[in-house]
Design an enzyme around this catalytic site. Structure first.
Site, PDB file in Angstrom:
ATOM      1  N   THR A   1      -8.485  -4.132   0.804  1.00  0.00           N
ATOM      2  CA  THR A   1      -7.243  -4.898   0.921  1.00  0.00           C
ATOM      3  C   THR A   1      -7.498  -6.362   1.264  1.00  0.00           C
ATOM      4  O   THR A   1      -6.800  -7.253   0.763  1.00  0.00           O
ATOM      5  CB  THR A   1      -6.330  -4.268   2.009  1.00  0.00           C
ATOM      6  OG1 THR A   1      -6.182  -2.882   1.749  1.00  0.00           O
ATOM      7  CG2 THR A   1      -4.967  -4.921   2.016  1.00  0.00           C
TER       8      THR A   1
ATOM      9  N   GLU B   1      -3.942   7.035   2.745  1.00  0.00           N
ATOM     10  CA  GLU B   1      -4.333   6.250   3.909  1.00  0.00           C
ATOM     11  C   GLU B   1      -3.144   5.870   4.776  1.00  0.00           C
ATOM     12  O   GLU B   1      -3.259   5.781   6.000  1.00  0.00           O
ATOM     13  CB  GLU B   1      -5.055   4.985   3.423  1.00  0.00           C
ATOM     14  CG  GLU B   1      -5.469   4.054   4.537  1.00  0.00           C
ATOM     15  CD  GLU B   1      -6.195   2.827   4.028  1.00  0.00           C
ATOM     16  OE1 GLU B   1      -6.687   2.055   4.873  1.00  0.00           O
ATOM     17  OE2 GLU B   1      -6.255   2.633   2.807  1.00  0.00           O
TER      18      GLU B   1
ATOM     19  N   ASP C   1      -6.256   6.256  -2.107  1.00  0.00           N
ATOM     20  CA  ASP C   1      -6.392   4.954  -1.444  1.00  0.00           C
ATOM     21  C   ASP C   1      -5.667   3.956  -2.336  1.00  0.00           C
ATOM     22  O   ASP C   1      -6.162   3.591  -3.400  1.00  0.00           O
ATOM     23  CB  ASP C   1      -7.857   4.557  -1.274  1.00  0.00           C
ATOM     24  CG  ASP C   1      -8.011   3.368  -0.334  1.00  0.00           C
ATOM     25  OD1 ASP C   1      -7.009   2.660  -0.115  1.00  0.00           O
ATOM     26  OD2 ASP C   1      -9.115   3.140   0.181  1.00  0.00           O
TER      27      ASP C   1
ATOM     28  N   ILE D   1      -4.777   0.674  -2.252  1.00  0.00           N
ATOM     29  CA  ILE D   1      -5.496  -0.568  -2.544  1.00  0.00           C
ATOM     30  C   ILE D   1      -6.719  -0.613  -1.622  1.00  0.00           C
ATOM     31  O   ILE D   1      -6.609  -0.978  -0.453  1.00  0.00           O
ATOM     32  CB  ILE D   1      -4.638  -1.839  -2.316  1.00  0.00           C
ATOM     33  CG1 ILE D   1      -3.350  -1.800  -3.123  1.00  0.00           C
ATOM     34  CG2 ILE D   1      -5.445  -3.091  -2.700  1.00  0.00           C
ATOM     35  CD1 ILE D   1      -2.437  -3.008  -2.915  1.00  0.00           C
ATOM     36  N   ASP D   2      -7.859  -0.197  -2.159  1.00  0.00           N
ATOM     37  CA  ASP D   2      -9.099  -0.278  -1.384  1.00  0.00           C
ATOM     38  C   ASP D   2      -9.579  -1.725  -1.404  1.00  0.00           C
ATOM     39  O   ASP D   2      -9.373  -2.440  -2.389  1.00  0.00           O
ATOM     40  CB  ASP D   2     -10.150   0.651  -2.006  1.00  0.00           C
ATOM     41  CG  ASP D   2     -11.373   0.799  -1.120  1.00  0.00           C
ATOM     42  OD1 ASP D   2     -11.203   1.004   0.088  1.00  0.00           O
ATOM     43  OD2 ASP D   2     -12.503   0.708  -1.652  1.00  0.00           O
TER      44      ASP D   2
ATOM     45  N   ASP E   1     -11.448   6.859   0.790  1.00  0.00           N
ATOM     46  CA  ASP E   1     -12.348   5.871   0.199  1.00  0.00           C
ATOM     47  C   ASP E   1     -13.335   6.506  -0.779  1.00  0.00           C
ATOM     48  O   ASP E   1     -13.681   5.907  -1.798  1.00  0.00           O
ATOM     49  CB  ASP E   1     -13.184   5.169   1.284  1.00  0.00           C
ATOM     50  CG  ASP E   1     -12.355   4.337   2.236  1.00  0.00           C
ATOM     51  OD1 ASP E   1     -11.535   3.548   1.755  1.00  0.00           O
ATOM     52  OD2 ASP E   1     -12.538   4.466   3.457  1.00  0.00           O
TER      53      ASP E   1
ATOM     54  N   ASP F   1       0.833  -1.206   0.000  1.00  0.00           N
ATOM     55  CA  ASP F   1       0.000   0.000   0.000  1.00  0.00           C
ATOM     56  C   ASP F   1       0.865   1.252   0.000  1.00  0.00           C
ATOM     57  O   ASP F   1       0.627   2.193  -0.766  1.00  0.00           O
ATOM     58  CB  ASP F   1      -0.902   0.024   1.250  1.00  0.00           C
ATOM     59  CG  ASP F   1      -2.148  -0.829   1.081  1.00  0.00           C
ATOM     60  OD1 ASP F   1      -2.646  -0.921  -0.043  1.00  0.00           O
ATOM     61  OD2 ASP F   1      -2.606  -1.402   2.080  1.00  0.00           O
TER      62      ASP F   1
END
Length: 377
Positions: free
Chosen positions: A158, A79, A153, A155-156, A301, A54
């Site tokens: 995860t 994030e 973000d 990797i939303d 997000d 991330d």
């Protein structure tokens, strides 16, 4: 703004490549899925690789955007924290360096001196993707980069990315879980008002290449400012006669589920993973509305998909504010904004969407949702 959009699409595709490489290259995949505990845990490898993946994506986007638009460099947030402490007690700040070799050397200090994994990751970071055609050469928006900020973000969803379940997407159908729920989200907002004005979504695991078998992605983008509303997706046609469809989190409150059954039949209450993916379902017309009563999402997000929904005539509102509003509909007071933290909270919680949210394409459907939920929460 056309240059910025092209850049964001390019860096989002680079991020998608990193996400794919982490799953397809054995040395990286082993780090991705490995969960060591107790005596088996490597004492030097303090940070888990999921977090590093991330952070690497986030810092790559920050580096590339800051290099082309230096006036935005201090307003690119995400994030993840980019500071790690290795087993020797050394603090390591993960950044993208000027060369692939330097980046690999830096990553090796966090990856327990795993040179192979560090080199594979560095190669993906420094590899330029094929040019993405946006068809936006004539895009003119009266905004300067100095007026804008970015939420990332990397990797939303995860957990879906780590689990790695491969689902075949059917046209027009919502598939609730799997690798396709993992998204790269880059949202652009106005620093003075917090209004989302541009969004890029990359879905790294959209479909398998029939020839080579490798994963191929899909990208989405939107621009919304004043009278300018452009989106890579067309506005979906209204569903005819089937009633409203609502997508929820599987952990949504029972009182919300029961209240919404007055608006749609049980088979039109659907569930999916990932906040970004659920809003993307609304963008694509796979669901009419996304409702979340908890304050469990964050600015990173919602910022990118919010911009796409605005370009399609919809938006994302704070659910609590909408329920308390005398107007009972979307207005500037209830739409989510992205420029100010909640001063009463600490850490990442300062940037949470504390009032829950409703993502919608049609104001009349938003009114129906708030009407059904008013007095229930």
């Amino acid at each position: 703004m056309a240059d910025l959009l092209r850049l964001l699409l390019r860096v989002a595709e680079k991020a998608a490549n990193v996400a794919r490489v982490c799953r397809q290259e054995a040395p990286l995949f082993q780090l991705l899925v490995q969960e060591k505990t107790g005596d088996d845990k490597n004492k030097k490898f303090v940070q888990d690789f999921k977090t590093l993946a991330d952070v690497v994506i986030q810092e790559m986007i920050r580096h590339d955007v800051g290099a082309q638009f230096p006036e935005m460099a201090d307003f690119i947030n995400g994030e993840e924290s980019n500071k790690f402490e290795n087993g020797l007690g050394e603090s390591v700040t993960v950044t993208v360096c000027s060369t692939e070799q330097k980046t690999a050397t830096l990553l090796a200090t966090v990856l327990d001196d795993n040179q192979t994994a560090a080199s594979l990751l560095a190669r993906a970071i420094h590899q330029d993707p094929a040019t993405i055609d946006t068809h936006t050469d004539g895009l003119t928006v009266p905004l300067s980069p100095s007026e804008l900020g970015i939420w990332i973000d990397p990797i939303d969803a995860t957990s879906q990315y780590i689990e790695g379940r491969e689902e075949v997407l059917e046209e027009g159908h919502l598939s609730p879980s799997g690798l396709h729920c993992a998204l790269v989200l880059i949202g652009v907002y106005l620093r003075n008002t917090g209004e989302p004005v541009m969004g890029v979504i990359n879905q790294p695991f959209n479909h398998k290449d029939p020839a080579g078998g490798g994963w191929r992605g899909k990208y989405f983008w939107g621009v919304s400012y004043g009278a300018i509303n452009l989106c890579s997706e067309s506005r979906p046609e209204a569903s005819s006669g089937a009633g409203m469809s609502v997508v929820l989190s599987s952990s949504e409150k029972q009182v919300v589920k029961e209240a919404l059954t007055s608006l749609c039949s049980p088979d039109r209450l659907m569930y999916a993973s990932g906040a970004g993916f659920k809003i993307l379902c609304v963008i694509q017309g796979l669901a009419d509305v996304y409702v979340l009563s908890e304050g469990s999402t964050f600015k990173w997000d919602s910022c990118a998909p919010h911009a796409l929904l605005r370009a399609l005539g919809g938006g994302v509102v704070d659910l609590n504010k909408s329920l308390q509003s005398s107007a009972g509909v979307q207005d500037q007071q209830t739409e989510l904004t992205y420029h100010q933290p909640n001063a009463e909270r600490k850490g990442a919680d300062r940037w949470a969407n504390h009032g829950g949210l409703v993502a919608y394409r049609d104001c009349s459907q938003l009114c129906s949702i708030t009407g059904a939920l008013r007095g229930k929460l």
